[in-house]
Design a protein around this motif. Structure first.
Motif, mmCIF file in Angstrom:
data_model
loop_
_atom_site.group_PDB
_atom_site.id
_atom_site.type_symbol
_atom_site.label_atom_id
_atom_site.label_comp_id
_atom_site.label_asym_id
_atom_site.label_seq_id
_atom_site.Cartn_x
_atom_site.Cartn_y
_atom_site.Cartn_z
ATOM 1 N N LEU A 1 -4.511 8.791 -1.421
ATOM 2 C CA LEU A 1 -5.751 8.030 -1.264
ATOM 3 C C LEU A 1 -6.440 7.829 -2.610
ATOM 4 C CD1 LEU A 1 -7.580 6.679 0.832
ATOM 5 C CD2 LEU A 1 -8.777 8.839 1.064
ATOM 6 N N VAL A 2 -6.484 8.861 -3.421
ATOM 7 C CA VAL A 2 -7.086 8.737 -4.750
ATOM 8 C C VAL A 2 -6.303 7.740 -5.587
ATOM 9 C CG1 VAL A 2 -7.484 9.978 -6.915
ATOM 10 C CG2 VAL A 2 -8.172 11.008 -4.757
ATOM 11 N N LEU A 3 -4.981 7.809 -5.539
ATOM 12 C CA LEU A 3 -4.150 6.899 -6.307
ATOM 13 C C LEU A 3 -4.350 5.443 -5.884
ATOM 14 C CD1 LEU A 3 -1.816 6.661 -8.398
ATOM 15 C CD2 LEU A 3 -0.267 6.745 -6.450
ATOM 16 N N VAL A 4 -4.371 5.193 -4.586
ATOM 17 C CA VAL A 4 -4.544 3.826 -4.092
ATOM 18 C C VAL A 4 -5.925 3.292 -4.449
ATOM 19 C CG1 VAL A 4 -4.716 2.439 -1.981
ATOM 20 C CG2 VAL A 4 -2.822 4.019 -2.267
ATOM 21 N N LEU B 1 -7.720 4.160 -7.051
ATOM 22 C CA LEU B 1 -7.749 3.893 -8.485
ATOM 23 C C LEU B 1 -6.959 2.648 -8.868
ATOM 24 C CD1 LEU B 1 -7.468 7.489 -9.974
ATOM 25 C CD2 LEU B 1 -9.468 5.995 -9.927
ATOM 26 N N LEU B 2 -5.979 2.274 -8.070
ATOM 27 C CA LEU B 2 -5.185 1.078 -8.353
ATOM 28 C C LEU B 2 -5.932 -0.211 -8.021
ATOM 29 C CD1 LEU B 2 -1.623 2.090 -7.151
ATOM 30 C CD2 LEU B 2 -2.375 1.668 -9.491
ATOM 31 N N GLN B 3 -6.957 -0.117 -7.200
ATOM 32 C CA GLN B 3 -7.699 -1.316 -6.805
ATOM 33 C C GLN B 3 -8.586 -1.782 -7.947
ATOM 34 O OE1 GLN B 3 -9.835 -0.699 -3.168
ATOM 35 N NE2 GLN B 3 -8.044 0.098 -2.122
ATOM 36 N N SER B 4 -8.751 -3.102 -8.041
ATOM 37 C CA SER B 4 -9.673 -3.624 -9.039
ATOM 38 C C SER B 4 -11.089 -3.497 -8.483
ATOM 39 C CB SER B 4 -9.361 -5.082 -9.364
ATOM 40 O OG SER B 4 -9.478 -5.875 -8.213
ATOM 41 N N GLY B 5 -12.028 -3.238 -9.374
ATOM 42 C CA GLY B 5 -13.402 -3.011 -8.948
ATOM 43 C C GLY B 5 -14.085 -4.277 -8.488
ATOM 44 N N ARG B 6 -15.135 -4.135 -7.709
ATOM 45 C CA ARG B 6 -15.904 -5.281 -7.223
ATOM 46 C C ARG B 6 -16.687 -5.936 -8.357
ATOM 47 N NH1 ARG B 6 -13.519 -5.959 -2.758
ATOM 48 N NH2 ARG B 6 -13.852 -4.508 -1.061
ATOM 49 N N SER B 7 -17.025 -5.177 -9.385
ATOM 50 C CA SER B 7 -17.814 -5.722 -10.486
ATOM 51 C C SER B 7 -16.933 -6.183 -11.647
ATOM 52 C CB SER B 7 -18.804 -4.671 -10.986
ATOM 53 O OG SER B 7 -18.101 -3.559 -11.496
ATOM 54 N N ALA B 8 -15.657 -6.442 -11.388
ATOM 55 C CA ALA B 8 -14.745 -6.842 -12.458
ATOM 56 C C ALA B 8 -15.165 -8.167 -13.086
ATOM 57 C CB ALA B 8 -13.324 -6.935 -11.925
ATOM 58 N N LYS C 1 -4.770 -11.766 -5.391
ATOM 59 C CA LYS C 1 -5.625 -11.390 -4.258
ATOM 60 C C LYS C 1 -4.810 -10.690 -3.181
ATOM 61 C CE LYS C 1 -9.490 -14.006 -5.126
ATOM 62 N NZ LYS C 1 -10.719 -13.350 -5.349
ATOM 63 N N GLY C 2 -3.521 -11.025 -3.078
ATOM 64 C CA GLY C 2 -2.664 -10.414 -2.069
ATOM 65 C C GLY C 2 -2.500 -8.921 -2.297
ATOM 66 N N LEU C 3 -2.371 -8.508 -3.564
ATOM 67 C CA LEU C 3 -2.215 -7.088 -3.864
ATOM 68 C C LEU C 3 -3.497 -6.322 -3.545
ATOM 69 C CD1 LEU C 3 -0.498 -4.804 -5.000
ATOM 70 C CD2 LEU C 3 -1.362 -5.395 -7.261
ATOM 71 N N ASP C 4 -4.640 -6.895 -3.893
ATOM 72 C CA ASP C 4 -5.909 -6.229 -3.581
ATOM 73 C C ASP C 4 -6.122 -6.116 -2.075
ATOM 74 O OD1 ASP C 4 -6.723 -5.623 -6.140
ATOM 75 O OD2 ASP C 4 -7.804 -7.511 -6.403
ATOM 76 N N SER C 5 -5.728 -7.149 -1.349
ATOM 77 C CA SER C 5 -5.842 -7.112 0.111
ATOM 78 C C SER C 5 -4.937 -6.037 0.694
ATOM 79 C CB SER C 5 -5.492 -8.474 0.692
ATOM 80 O OG SER C 5 -5.466 -8.423 2.088
ATOM 81 N N PHE C 6 -3.716 -5.952 0.183
ATOM 82 C CA PHE C 6 -2.771 -4.937 0.650
ATOM 83 C C PHE C 6 -3.277 -3.529 0.341
ATOM 84 C CE2 PHE C 6 0.875 -2.177 -0.375
ATOM 85 C CZ PHE C 6 1.435 -2.092 0.899
ATOM 86 N N LEU C 7 -3.772 -3.321 -0.870
ATOM 87 C CA LEU C 7 -4.292 -2.003 -1.243
ATOM 88 C C LEU C 7 -5.512 -1.635 -0.411
ATOM 89 C CD1 LEU C 7 -3.928 -2.071 -5.126
ATOM 90 C CD2 LEU C 7 -2.572 -0.751 -3.492
ATOM 91 N N GLY C 8 -6.316 -2.617 -0.037
ATOM 92 C CA GLY C 8 -7.460 -2.349 0.836
ATOM 93 C C GLY C 8 -7.016 -1.878 2.210
#
Length: 80
Positions: A16-19, A21-28, A47-54
């Motif tokens: 969970l911590v790893l996933v 940390l892999l996500q891009s921040g909302r304030s990017a 956007k597909g990767l961020d959606s998958f990580l979410g």
């Protein structure tokens, strides 16, 4: 059984911590304005990767909750 549940809990926590940390921040988007934005374009994620990580984050959080409740039930009913 309790040892296996604790090992699964630690593994879920690490995943969970790893996933997260892999996500891009909302304030990017705002950081590009402050730093000039030149490195922001080269490191842009799809956007597909961020959606998958979410979605993976939600699944891991639910599993973490369920395993924690299982361990609590083991302690409550004195199953060691």
């Amino acid at each position: 059984m309790m040892l296996a549940a604790k090992i699964v809990l630690v593994a879920l926590c690490a995943l969970l911590v790893l996933v997260i940390l892999l996500q891009s921040g909302r304030s990017a988007g705002l950081s590009g304005v402050i730093t000039g934005g030149s490195n922001q374009m080269s490191n842009r994620r799809s956007k597909g990767l961020d959606s998958f990580l979410g979605k993976v984050t939600v699944v891991l959080a639910i599993l973490l909750f369920l395993v924690t409740m299982l361990i609590a039930a083991f302690y409550h009913y004195n199953i060691h």
